[in-house]
Structure formats: structure tokens, C-alpha cells
Design a protein around this motif. Structure first.
Motif, mmCIF file in Angstrom:
data_model
loop_
_atom_site.group_PDB
_atom_site.id
_atom_site.type_symbol
_atom_site.label_atom_id
_atom_site.label_comp_id
_atom_site.label_asym_id
_atom_site.label_seq_id
_atom_site.Cartn_x
_atom_site.Cartn_y
_atom_site.Cartn_z
ATOM 1 N N CYS A 177 0.294 12.047 6.830
ATOM 2 C CA CYS A 177 1.337 11.025 6.909
ATOM 3 C C CYS A 177 2.716 11.661 7.120
ATOM 4 O O CYS A 177 3.551 11.115 7.852
ATOM 5 C CB CYS A 177 1.336 10.163 5.654
ATOM 6 N N ALA A 178 2.932 12.818 6.504
ATOM 7 C CA ALA A 178 4.210 13.512 6.685
ATOM 8 C C ALA A 178 4.387 13.930 8.135
ATOM 9 O O ALA A 178 5.474 13.803 8.710
ATOM 10 C CB ALA A 178 4.276 14.731 5.762
ATOM 11 N N LEU A 179 3.320 14.415 8.764
ATOM 12 C CA LEU A 179 3.387 14.806 10.169
ATOM 13 C C LEU A 179 3.578 13.605 11.085
ATOM 14 O O LEU A 179 4.217 13.705 12.135
ATOM 15 C CB LEU A 179 2.113 15.559 10.563
ATOM 16 N N LEU A 180 3.033 12.467 10.676
ATOM 17 C CA LEU A 180 3.177 11.238 11.465
ATOM 18 C C LEU A 180 4.510 10.535 11.210
ATOM 19 O O LEU A 180 4.858 9.591 11.922
ATOM 20 C CB LEU A 180 2.028 10.274 11.148
ATOM 21 N N GLY A 181 5.221 10.979 10.183
ATOM 22 C CA GLY A 181 6.497 10.354 9.841
ATOM 23 C C GLY A 181 6.330 8.969 9.247
ATOM 24 O O GLY A 181 7.150 8.080 9.484
ATOM 25 N N LYS A 182 5.274 8.779 8.462
ATOM 26 C CA LYS A 182 5.037 7.474 7.851
ATOM 27 C C LYS A 182 4.786 7.639 6.355
ATOM 28 O O LYS A 182 4.471 8.732 5.873
ATOM 29 C CB LYS A 182 3.843 6.780 8.516
ATOM 30 N N GLN A 183 4.951 6.558 5.622
ATOM 31 C CA GLN A 183 4.725 6.600 4.191
ATOM 32 C C GLN A 183 3.235 6.719 3.874
ATOM 33 O O GLN A 183 2.391 6.192 4.598
ATOM 34 C CB GLN A 183 5.278 5.345 3.515
ATOM 35 N N THR A 184 2.950 7.405 2.788
ATOM 36 C CA THR A 184 1.558 7.534 2.366
ATOM 37 C C THR A 184 1.072 6.192 1.822
ATOM 38 O O THR A 184 1.688 5.637 0.905
ATOM 39 C CB THR A 184 1.414 8.602 1.271
ATOM 40 N N PRO A 185 0.010 5.635 2.383
ATOM 41 C CA PRO A 185 -0.462 4.323 1.924
ATOM 42 C C PRO A 185 -1.102 4.397 0.539
ATOM 43 O O PRO A 185 -1.584 5.446 0.117
ATOM 44 C CB PRO A 185 -1.508 3.943 2.980
ATOM 45 N N LYS A 186 -1.072 3.280 -0.162
ATOM 46 C CA LYS A 186 -1.767 3.201 -1.445
ATOM 47 C C LYS A 186 -3.264 3.117 -1.195
ATOM 48 O O LYS A 186 -3.710 2.531 -0.216
ATOM 49 C CB LYS A 186 -1.286 1.988 -2.237
ATOM 50 N N ILE A 187 -4.019 3.689 -2.107
ATOM 51 C CA ILE A 187 -5.469 3.715 -1.952
ATOM 52 C C ILE A 187 -6.107 2.973 -3.109
ATOM 53 O O ILE A 187 -5.790 3.220 -4.277
ATOM 54 C CB ILE A 187 -5.984 5.168 -1.928
ATOM 55 N N ASP A 188 -6.981 2.064 -2.784
ATOM 56 C CA ASP A 188 -7.681 1.298 -3.802
ATOM 57 C C ASP A 188 -8.596 2.214 -4.613
ATOM 58 O O ASP A 188 -9.234 3.119 -4.073
ATOM 59 C CB ASP A 188 -8.513 0.191 -3.136
ATOM 60 N N LYS A 189 -8.655 1.995 -5.918
ATOM 61 C CA LYS A 189 -9.498 2.819 -6.782
ATOM 62 C C LYS A 189 -10.961 2.774 -6.354
ATOM 63 O O LYS A 189 -11.698 3.751 -6.495
ATOM 64 C CB LYS A 189 -9.368 2.369 -8.235
ATOM 65 N N ALA A 190 -11.369 1.635 -5.825
ATOM 66 C CA ALA A 190 -12.763 1.503 -5.388
ATOM 67 C C ALA A 190 -13.072 2.475 -4.246
ATOM 68 O O ALA A 190 -14.200 2.973 -4.128
ATOM 69 C CB ALA A 190 -13.037 0.066 -4.937
ATOM 70 N N TYR A 191 -12.051 2.750 -3.405
ATOM 71 C CA TYR A 191 -12.273 3.675 -2.295
ATOM 72 C C TYR A 191 -12.456 5.099 -2.812
ATOM 73 O O TYR A 191 -13.251 5.869 -2.271
ATOM 74 C CB TYR A 191 -11.116 3.611 -1.303
ATOM 75 N N PHE A 192 -11.712 5.459 -3.882
ATOM 76 C CA PHE A 192 -11.910 6.779 -4.490
ATOM 77 C C PHE A 192 -13.337 6.904 -5.031
ATOM 78 O O PHE A 192 -13.959 7.964 -4.945
ATOM 79 C CB PHE A 192 -10.908 7.015 -5.624
ATOM 80 N N THR A 193 -13.849 5.817 -5.583
ATOM 81 C CA THR A 193 -15.230 5.819 -6.069
ATOM 82 C C THR A 193 -16.192 6.058 -4.916
ATOM 83 O O THR A 193 -17.155 6.816 -5.035
ATOM 84 C CB THR A 193 -15.557 4.488 -6.763
ATOM 85 N N THR A 194 -15.910 5.402 -3.769
ATOM 86 C CA THR A 194 -16.737 5.592 -2.564
ATOM 87 C C THR A 194 -16.699 7.050 -2.121
ATOM 88 O O THR A 194 -17.733 7.635 -1.775
ATOM 89 C CB THR A 194 -16.223 4.687 -1.420
ATOM 90 N N LEU A 195 -15.507 7.651 -2.142
ATOM 91 C CA LEU A 195 -15.372 9.047 -1.733
ATOM 92 C C LEU A 195 -16.194 9.962 -2.640
ATOM 93 O O LEU A 195 -16.857 10.895 -2.172
ATOM 94 C CB LEU A 195 -13.898 9.470 -1.778
ATOM 95 N N LYS A 196 -16.168 9.696 -3.944
ATOM 96 C CA LYS A 196 -16.889 10.551 -4.881
ATOM 97 C C LYS A 196 -18.403 10.387 -4.757
ATOM 98 O O LYS A 196 -19.165 11.325 -5.043
ATOM 99 C CB LYS A 196 -16.447 10.247 -6.313
ATOM 100 N N ARG A 197 -18.841 9.210 -4.355
ATOM 101 C CA ARG A 197 -20.283 8.969 -4.233
ATOM 102 C C ARG A 197 -20.848 9.544 -2.939
ATOM 103 O O ARG A 197 -22.048 9.788 -2.839
ATOM 104 C CB ARG A 197 -20.556 7.464 -4.285
#
Length: 423
Positions: free
Chosen positions: A308-328
Motif C-alpha cells: 500500500c505504501a508503494l501504491l500511495g494508498k492507505q492500508t485497508p482494514k482487515i476483517d478478523k474472519a479473514y485472518f482466520t481464513t489465512l491461518k487455516r
């Protein structure tokens, strides 16, 4: 800067008179000392990050100096040991140095010789400790994570960067094998000299291998999959490594990368036993990302923020459920796959979502062959996205030969260049 009195000297001798006189001399010279008659008590004060120097007698009733050297080297192979031998007992001193002692002194100790040798050893030790401190500052930035597994890898790199040894690095694609190998070069005394990266199938002749070693003199070679080299080339490499080991002069540091246990290639007769022996003396394994689940959230956030820093945009918020998906997720592509998922997330492409591509049978109006082709194309396209168009990694991920993969990509008009994200 580390001062002389910051480096502790541990004295070990069963003769209290020798200990007292030696300790008095060193304290007058400005050294911090600790004296022990019992080697076992001395060992309790020493740990892998200890920055001191050991001065020990060879002949002691509770534990010989030889046994002490072995135990110290188990704690840390870099700890400097100076042995004290009886007058004329040179053979014992030579054996101690073969075991890992840095030098020796004969009894009765001569103060000037002792102080000169200690000053030399302390100077070398100080440089190493300062280098370790720099390494400890760099590694957490280069190898992100809070897990016990990543801390073990950091310790391996810290020790091996300062040791002039060839190293075998084992791990699945995408776990950071090249990052670890590059750090072993950049954090070593060879950092000012060349770094070459070669694959086994690149070195299809003895002359090519010999040329690489000539060009990499004083530097480092990262060699991927030496089992892909011919038997003749492997035999020549064994000859080079054996000569370096026997002479004690390592003109090139070799960092070998394997995807599987090297024993697998040995059993398949793809790897010469003598080369296997020479390469496997110093080795460590980088665990897959699925075994570092505690690091996934931190790594994803880091890659997302960087993109996001390279794109010049704000870092989006991430839903906790998506973090669970990443860990699974099992992460067959490991950190490289996670990085690409984060980069795609930064530009609005959410992979590993819960979207369902499976259609009820009554909705399937296309012929089966068309559905199979659509599914195959989607799998290849997803893999190209995940690995940023790196065909070698895609072929490993999909378990398909590169030649066949290129044919399928041509069939579906998929150009790897369209999937590269340099963000």
C-alpha cells in the motif's frame, strides 16, 4: 564500541596458586576475570551468546581440557579457548587445537606472552561480538516473525554468518531459503566479494563449474539443487570441496539449497555419496509457513502495508474472519504465496475468500470437457497470480512439468508477464 573490560576471561585450573597469580596479572592489565577450579562450575557460566574467552589447563582431575573443549563447542562453536599445557607437551597442544582451541601456552606461564596472546584473541573476539550485535539488529527486520521456529533460524544464521563453513539449507519452495542464504553472505566477512546464484542444471560441464568458482573467489556461491548436475560435475565439485577442507583455505563459501531432504536424492542415485557427505556437515531446515501459524498475521500485515505504501494508498482494514481464513490455509507456496496474496489484496483482489465456485449439477449446462478446461485455466491463472508469474514456482505448486505447463498456458492464452506485480 566494546571495551577490553567488557570481554570476560574465564580461568580454569585445578591449581589454586596458578589461578590466583593468573587472575591477579589479568586484573592488573584491565581484564574482567572469573576463576574456577571445577570445570563443571565454569560451564554453568557459559551460554551461546556469551562474549568471553576461556583460558584452561589441559590436565584436571574432574574433567580434562579435551572434554571441556568438546562441551564448550557444543554450547557455541565460536567460543575462543586457549589451553595451558605442560612444558614440552606439544602433541597435546596440537590435539587441543584440532579439537577447536584457538591457541596454547606452556607452563610455566610467561606474563608477557600470555598478555600478548590474550590481547590478540580479545581483539578478534571483540570484532566478532560487534558483528553479532549488528547481525542481531538486522535479522528481526529481514526475517519477520515472533514464533520459536523463526528465532531458531535467526540463531542459525547468526552463528553461520560468522563461521567460514559451507552450509546446506533445506526447505520447501517459498519458505525463504534464498533470503537466508543471501543473509549468510551479506552478514559475513565475504560481503564485499561476489555473490553468485546458480542452479544445478546451469552447470552442465566441469569448465562452467570451475569458471564460477574462479569468478566467485573470496565470495559466495548459492547453489540450488546440485543433484541436477551430472555425475562428472558432482565429482569435480566434491574434489574442490575436499581440497578446501584439507588445506583449511576456503576460497569460496558454498551455500547449497535443497527442496527435499538430500537423503531422498541420495536414494534416487541423483546425488553422489561423497558430495552428500561434504555438503551435509553443516545444515539447517527452514520450516514451512503452515508450521509457523503464529507468524502469518504479522507477515500478511507487513506485506500489505509495504504494498500500500508503494501504491500511495492507505492500508485497508482487515476483517478478523479473514485472518482466520489465512491461518487455516495450508500455504503450499509458503511465504512467497502469502506475500503475493497480500500484494493482490492491496490492489483489491481478494484471494482465499469464501467465494464458492462449485455449481449445483442442474446449473451445469456446458459440456464436461468445457467445464474441465475452465477449471484447469482457473487453477493455472490463480497460481500465476499467487506466484507473480514465476513459472518455476507455479510448476512446483501445481506439480506439473514446466514444459507441460507452458503448453497449457499457450492453450489458454495465458502470458506470465500479465501476472507480475512489481509492487
Amino acid at each position: 564500541m566494546i571495551l577490553k573490560n567488557d570481554i570476560q576471561v574465564v580461568l580454569i585450573d585445578d591449581d589454586q596458586h596458578v589461578l590466583d597469580s593468573c587472575q591477579h596479572l589479568l586484573q592488573l592489565a584491565g581484564y574482567t576475570t572469573r576463576a574456577f577450579q571445577d570445570p563443571c562450575q565454569a560451564l554453568e557460566q557459559i551460554h551461546s551468546n556469551w562474549s568471553g574467552v576461556i583460558l584452561t589447563d589441559i590436565y584436571m582431575p574432574t574433567m580434562s581440557g579435551m572434554d571441556l573443549i568438546d562441551k564448550v563447542k557444543e554450547i557455541s562453536p565460536h567460543l575462543p579457548i586457549i589451553t595451558i599445557t605442560g612444558h614440552g607437551d606439544i602433541s597435546m597442544a596440537v590435539e587441543a587445537m584440532q579439537k577447536g582451541a584457538i591457541d596454547y601456552l606452556e607452563k610455566p606461564l610467561k606474563p608477557k606472552k600470555l598478555l600478548n596472546l590474550l590481547e590478540k584473541v580479545i581483539r578478534q573476539r571483540t570484532k566478532m561480538v560487534e558483528q553479532w550485535q549488528r547481525i542481531e539488529n538486522v535479522l528481526p527486520e529481514q526475517l519477520l516473525g515472533d514464533s520459536d521456529e523463526i528465532e531458531v533460524i535467526r540463531q542459525h544464521i547468526k552463528l553461520l554468518a560468522t563461521a567460514d563453513k559451507d552450509v546446506l539449507i533445506q526447505g520447501e519452495n517459498g519458505v525463504g531459503r534464498y533470503t537466508a542464504a543471501k543473509l549468510l553472505h551479506e552478514l559475513s566477512p565475504r560481503k564485499e566479494y561476489p555473490l553468485f546464484v546458480k542452479h544445478g542444471d546451469d552447470l552442465d560441464s566441469v569448465s562452467k563449474l570451475e569458471q564460477v568458482f574462479i569468478e566467485a573467489e573470496h565470495g559466495t556461491i548459492i547453489l540450488h539443487d546440485p543433484s541436477d548436475m551430472s555425475e562428472k560435475v558432482q565429482r569435480f565439485l566434491s574434489h574442490i570441496l575436499l581440497n578446501q577442507e584439507r588445506s583449511g583455505k576456503r576460497t569460496v563459501k558454498l551455500l547449497v539449497v535443497f527442496g527435499e531432504h538430500p537423503e531422498v536424492y541420495l536414494q534416487k542415485n541423483c546425488l553422489l555419496p561423497e558430495l552428500y557427505y561434504l555438503l551435509s556437515q553443516v545444515r539447517f531446515v527452514i520450516p514451512p509457513l503452515r508450521k509457523r501459524a503464529n507468524d502469518i498475521t504479522l507477515l500478511f500485515q507487513h506485506f500489505l502495508k509495504s504494498s500500500c505504501a508503494l501504491l500511495g494508498k492507505q492500508t485497508p482494514k482487515i476483517d478478523k474472519a479473514y485472518f482466520t481464513t489465512l491461518k487455516r490455509h495450508q500455504w503450499p507456496g509458503n511465504i512467497r504465496e502469502l506475500k503475493n496474496v497480500a500484494e493482490l489484496y492491496a490492489i483489491g483482489i481478494v484471494k482465499l475468500s469464501t467465494a464458492n465456485r462449485v455449481h449445483p449439477i442442474e446449473q451445469m449446462k456446458n459440456p464436461l470437457d468445457n467445464l474441465v478446461e475452465q477449471y484447469e485455466k482457473q487453477l493455472i491463472e490463480d497460481a500465476l497470480y499467487l506466484f507473480s508469474g514465476q513459472v518455476n514456482d507455479v510448476s512446483d505448486y501445481l506439480q506439473i512439468q514446466r514444459k507441460k505447463l507452458y503448453l497449457r498456458m499457450k492453450k489458454y492464452n495465458l502470458d506470465k508477464a500479465n501476472y507480475k506485480f512489481d509492487i
